[in-house]
Scaffold this active site. Structure first.
Site, PDB file in Angstrom:
ATOM      1  N   ASP A  67       0.800  -1.239   0.000  1.00 27.39           N
ATOM      2  CA  ASP A  67       0.000   0.000   0.000  1.00 27.39           C
ATOM      3  C   ASP A  67       0.828   1.281   0.000  1.00 27.39           C
ATOM      4  OD1 ASP A  67      -1.928  -1.941   0.239  1.00 27.39           O
ATOM      5  OD2 ASP A  67      -2.758  -1.223   2.124  1.00 27.39           O
ATOM      6  N   LYS A 110      -7.055  -4.782  -3.094  1.00 24.14           N
ATOM      7  CA  LYS A 110      -7.809  -5.300  -1.957  1.00 24.14           C
ATOM      8  C   LYS A 110      -8.785  -4.240  -1.463  1.00 24.14           C
ATOM      9  CE  LYS A 110      -4.057  -4.106   1.255  1.00 24.14           C
ATOM     10  NZ  LYS A 110      -4.742  -3.220   2.199  1.00 24.14           N
ATOM     11  N   CYS A 116      -1.965  -2.864   7.716  1.00 22.63           N
ATOM     12  CA  CYS A 116      -1.872  -3.688   6.505  1.00 22.63           C
ATOM     13  C   CYS A 116      -0.574  -4.483   6.420  1.00 22.63           C
ATOM     14  CB  CYS A 116      -2.083  -2.818   5.273  1.00 22.63           C
ATOM     15  SG  CYS A 116      -3.754  -2.093   5.261  1.00 22.63           S
TER      16      CYS A 116
END
Length: 212
Positions: A9, A110, A155
């Site tokens: 991310d 995601k 994450c």
């Protein structure tokens, strides 16, 4: 033994100026680019996860009628109510402009289901659905993962714990991570939890020298 680098991310909304900015989040981009170069030299694949929410995502505080950063429940699971972030096709969901995108072999998105959050690059938070990441890695014969990214305490942590549970030998480049830190020690506790579960905490320098 085949190794891949997993970048978590590295998106505008998690960097300073973004909707869910992680302090010093942009400082990991240079680390990522150095790690990508190491992989290019060694012929190792580089993959990245990308938070990719519909605007209607129910983890957003605005939809829950709650204050960002507070806790609640969504679909029977504990939920932090987040600011609107990483909305599909919006600039905040784009990868940081300084990231070497040409060095990334595959991107796995995601968080697309509006009814459940997805911290891990492998599964949603209820482990009800999974991304293509595990099958892609297994198809390439990958057994070892080196992970870094944003954010340490969400994450990154959940991706590392899932990688370990799936049987990957997993290392974490520590200076390539930064945390949200809703509580001041959240990142430290995340590092400890990942290490306790079997992750190796390494420095970029040792990765460059071949230790992973």
């Amino acid at each position: 033994m085949s190794t891949a680098l997993l970048l978590i991310d590295l998106q505008n909304d998690f960097c300073p100026g973004g909707a869910l900015a992680v302090q010093e989040g942009d400082q990991v981009i240079a680390v990522a680019n150095q790690a990508i170069e190491v992989c290019r030299r060694r012929g190792w694949p580089v993959v990245a996860s990308q938070d990719w929410h519909p605007a209607s995502h129910r983890s957003f505080a605005i939809h829950a009628g709650e204050a960002p950063g507070t806790l609640g429940t969504l679909e029977g699971l504990p939920q932090v109510w987040w600011p609107v972030h990483c909305v599909q096709d919006q600039p905040g969901a784009d990868f940081h402009p300084d990231l070497n995108l040409a060095g990334i072999d595959q991107v796995f998105r995601k968080g697309q289901n509006p009814d459940i959050d997805s911290y891990s690059a492998f599964f949603d938070n209820g482990r009800r659905t999974e991304t293509e990441l595990d099958s892609w890695l297994k198809g390439k014969g990958i057994t070892t993962l080196v992970v870094m990214g944003l954010a340490t305490d969400y994450c990154v942590k959940y991706s590392v714990l899932d990688a370990l549970a799936l049987g990957y030998t997993t290392s974490l480049i520590t200076e390539g991570c930064r945390g949200v830190n809703l509580q001041p020690d959240d990142s430290e506790r995340a590092f400890e939890e990942m290490q306790q579960q079997g992750a190796h905490l390494i420095a970029l320098k040792s990765f460059e020298m071949g230790a992973h």
